[in-house]
Design a protein around this motif. Structure first.
Motif, mmCIF file in Angstrom:
data_model
loop_
_atom_site.group_PDB
_atom_site.id
_atom_site.type_symbol
_atom_site.label_atom_id
_atom_site.label_comp_id
_atom_site.label_asym_id
_atom_site.label_seq_id
_atom_site.Cartn_x
_atom_site.Cartn_y
_atom_site.Cartn_z
ATOM 1 N N PRO A 185 0.846 -1.201 0.000
ATOM 2 C CA PRO A 185 0.000 0.000 0.000
ATOM 3 C C PRO A 185 0.886 1.259 0.000
ATOM 4 O O PRO A 185 2.068 1.222 0.341
ATOM 5 C CB PRO A 185 -0.780 -0.119 1.315
ATOM 6 N N THR A 186 0.294 2.362 -0.367
ATOM 7 C CA THR A 186 1.017 3.643 -0.312
ATOM 8 C C THR A 186 1.293 3.994 1.149
ATOM 9 O O THR A 186 0.397 3.935 2.000
ATOM 10 C CB THR A 186 0.183 4.756 -0.966
ATOM 11 N N LEU A 187 2.524 4.321 1.418
ATOM 12 C CA LEU A 187 2.901 4.679 2.783
ATOM 13 C C LEU A 187 2.638 6.161 3.023
ATOM 14 O O LEU A 187 2.918 7.005 2.160
ATOM 15 C CB LEU A 187 4.383 4.364 3.022
ATOM 16 N N ASP A 188 2.139 6.492 4.201
ATOM 17 C CA ASP A 188 1.928 7.892 4.551
ATOM 18 C C ASP A 188 2.126 8.068 6.051
ATOM 19 O O ASP A 188 2.343 7.099 6.793
ATOM 20 C CB ASP A 188 0.561 8.400 4.094
ATOM 21 N N ALA A 189 2.072 9.301 6.447
ATOM 22 C CA ALA A 189 2.351 9.608 7.856
ATOM 23 C C ALA A 189 1.485 10.767 8.314
ATOM 24 O O ALA A 189 0.996 11.581 7.509
ATOM 25 C CB ALA A 189 3.829 9.955 8.038
ATOM 26 N N GLU A 190 1.294 10.838 9.614
ATOM 27 C CA GLU A 190 0.618 11.974 10.226
ATOM 28 C C GLU A 190 1.680 12.982 10.657
ATOM 29 O O GLU A 190 2.576 12.665 11.438
ATOM 30 C CB GLU A 190 -0.180 11.515 11.451
ATOM 31 N N VAL A 191 1.589 14.190 10.108
ATOM 32 C CA VAL A 191 2.547 15.248 10.403
ATOM 33 C C VAL A 191 1.869 16.294 11.276
ATOM 34 O O VAL A 191 0.804 16.810 10.925
ATOM 35 C CB VAL A 191 3.078 15.904 9.114
ATOM 36 N N THR A 192 2.486 16.608 12.389
ATOM 37 C CA THR A 192 1.960 17.662 13.263
ATOM 38 C C THR A 192 3.062 18.689 13.533
ATOM 39 O O THR A 192 4.250 18.356 13.571
ATOM 40 C CB THR A 192 1.454 17.096 14.599
ATOM 41 N N GLY A 193 2.649 19.940 13.710
ATOM 42 C CA GLY A 193 3.587 20.997 14.079
ATOM 43 C C GLY A 193 4.106 21.825 12.935
ATOM 44 O O GLY A 193 4.782 22.840 13.158
ATOM 45 N N ALA A 194 3.840 21.426 11.677
ATOM 46 C CA ALA A 194 4.315 22.214 10.534
ATOM 47 C C ALA A 194 3.533 23.523 10.453
ATOM 48 O O ALA A 194 2.316 23.560 10.683
ATOM 49 C CB ALA A 194 4.185 21.426 9.244
ATOM 50 N N LEU A 195 4.218 24.616 10.142
ATOM 51 C CA LEU A 195 3.635 25.955 10.165
ATOM 52 C C LEU A 195 3.799 26.638 8.811
ATOM 53 O O LEU A 195 4.680 26.276 8.018
ATOM 54 C CB LEU A 195 4.329 26.812 11.234
ATOM 55 N N ASN A 196 2.951 27.646 8.587
ATOM 56 C CA ASN A 196 3.125 28.564 7.456
ATOM 57 C C ASN A 196 3.135 27.847 6.113
ATOM 58 O O ASN A 196 3.787 28.293 5.167
ATOM 59 C CB ASN A 196 4.444 29.346 7.650
ATOM 60 N N GLY A 197 2.427 26.704 6.034
ATOM 61 C CA GLY A 197 2.392 25.951 4.784
ATOM 62 C C GLY A 197 3.660 25.176 4.495
ATOM 63 O O GLY A 197 3.844 24.668 3.386
ATOM 64 N N ASP A 198 4.552 25.065 5.495
ATOM 65 C CA ASP A 198 5.802 24.327 5.290
ATOM 66 C C ASP A 198 5.521 22.839 5.082
ATOM 67 O O ASP A 198 4.588 22.272 5.663
ATOM 68 C CB ASP A 198 6.717 24.487 6.521
ATOM 69 N N THR A 199 6.346 22.222 4.277
ATOM 70 C CA THR A 199 6.297 20.771 4.073
ATOM 71 C C THR A 199 7.563 20.174 4.666
ATOM 72 O O THR A 199 8.676 20.559 4.290
ATOM 73 C CB THR A 199 6.215 20.437 2.575
ATOM 74 N N LEU A 200 7.387 19.263 5.602
ATOM 75 C CA LEU A 200 8.560 18.641 6.218
ATOM 76 C C LEU A 200 9.208 17.666 5.248
ATOM 77 O O LEU A 200 8.544 16.999 4.441
ATOM 78 C CB LEU A 200 8.158 17.923 7.504
ATOM 79 N N ASP A 201 10.511 17.580 5.355
ATOM 80 C CA ASP A 201 11.313 16.717 4.483
ATOM 81 C C ASP A 201 11.517 15.376 5.182
ATOM 82 O O ASP A 201 12.242 15.293 6.190
ATOM 83 C CB ASP A 201 12.648 17.409 4.206
ATOM 84 N N TYR A 202 10.853 14.355 4.654
ATOM 85 C CA TYR A 202 11.026 13.007 5.212
ATOM 86 C C TYR A 202 10.661 11.987 4.140
ATOM 87 O O TYR A 202 10.005 12.309 3.148
ATOM 88 C CB TYR A 202 10.147 12.796 6.452
ATOM 89 N N THR A 203 11.121 10.761 4.351
ATOM 90 C CA THR A 203 10.739 9.646 3.470
ATOM 91 C C THR A 203 10.269 8.469 4.321
ATOM 92 O O THR A 203 10.611 8.359 5.508
ATOM 93 C CB THR A 203 11.910 9.191 2.585
ATOM 94 N N LEU A 204 9.486 7.609 3.699
ATOM 95 C CA LEU A 204 8.955 6.412 4.359
ATOM 96 C C LEU A 204 9.373 5.186 3.549
ATOM 97 O O LEU A 204 9.340 5.201 2.308
ATOM 98 C CB LEU A 204 7.429 6.475 4.435
ATOM 99 N N ALA A 205 9.747 4.148 4.251
ATOM 100 C CA ALA A 205 10.152 2.917 3.546
ATOM 101 C C ALA A 205 9.849 1.714 4.429
ATOM 102 O O ALA A 205 9.741 1.818 5.660
ATOM 103 C CB ALA A 205 11.637 2.962 3.209
ATOM 104 N N THR A 206 9.674 0.588 3.783
ATOM 105 C CA THR A 206 9.466 -0.671 4.501
ATOM 106 C C THR A 206 10.267 -1.774 3.822
ATOM 107 O O THR A 206 10.548 -1.703 2.611
ATOM 108 C CB THR A 206 7.975 -1.062 4.546
ATOM 109 N N SER A 207 10.653 -2.753 4.597
ATOM 110 C CA SER A 207 11.390 -3.889 4.030
ATOM 111 C C SER A 207 10.457 -4.903 3.369
ATOM 112 O O SER A 207 10.902 -5.829 2.682
ATOM 113 C CB SER A 207 12.214 -4.584 5.118
#
Length: 219
Positions: free
Chosen positions: A171-193
């Motif tokens: 399935p498509t991996l996603d995450a819940e992001v909290t604390g980002a402000l001013n329309g900022d997009t946090l830089d992160y990646t998701l992966a699984t084995s």
């Protein structure tokens, strides 16, 4: 007999008591003391400038006296305006700027202003707090600037749990992001084995954080 009374020039700092006036007397004989007085219009808190020291002659029947006035110079007092260092979190409003003022006398308020280049969403870092002096004619004012430090905001990236059936595509991996402000997009990646035909079981979904200079990110 001819005689002279010549007042001595004096100086003081704004806010100091007046110095004692005195004069050079010449021409007296026989141990005589001339009758005269000295006065100035300056007082303790007279503004910076020049004030007359006036010789006023009394009764001196045995002398013809010439009097020479002088001046009392009031010099500026020393004072300092030292901006206080400040800090804030990225995305917060700027804190109120203030300063430590030393050397002001007689209830005087020094004229100055404070400003910083930092704004609400200025990036993490250090920004100057600048003291700008106004007109302070009775003072020689020195200033000390300071810095406003912008600290990272707190944010979280929490991977969402997923499930699939053996043999299905991941399935498509996603995450819940909290604390980002001013329309900022946090830089992160998701992966699984896990892959399409991974055996039945549980596989970790890993969050890898990239560069987020304005945030302290937990995962």
């Amino acid at each position: 007999a001819p005689a002279t009374v010549k007042a001595h020039a004096k100086s003081k700092t704004y806010g100091d008591d007046n110095p004692s006036p005195d004069a050079a007397v010449a021409g007296t004989v026989n141990g005589d003391t001339l009758d005269y007085s000295l006065a100035t219009t300056a007082v303790k808190f007279s503004p910076v400038g020049s004030y007359p020291i006036t010789v006023t002659l009394g009764s001196n029947p045995n002398y013809t006296i010439s009097a020479t006035d002088a001046q009392l110079t009031v010099n500026p007092a020393l004072a300092t305006v030292k901006a206080n260092a400040k800090s804030k979190t990225y995305g917060d409003d700027n804190p109120a700027l203030d300063a430590e003022v030393t050397g002001a006398l007689n209830g005087d308020s020094l004229a100055y202003s404070l400003a910083t280049t930092a704004v609400k969403f200025s990036a993490v870092g250090s920004y100057p707090i600048t003291v700008t002096l106004g007109s302070n004619p009775n003072y020689m004012v020195s200033k000390v600037d300071a810095a406003l430090t912008v600290n990272p905001a707190l944010a979280t990236v929490k991977a969402n749990a997923k499930s699939k059936t053996y043999g299905d595509d991941n399935p498509t991996l996603d995450a819940e992001v909290t604390g980002a402000l001013n329309g900022d997009t946090l830089d992160y990646t998701l992966a699984t084995s896990a892959v399409k035909f991974s055996g039945v079981g549980s596989y970790g979904i890993t969050v890898t954080l990239g560069t987020n200079p304005n945030y302290s990110v937990t995962k």
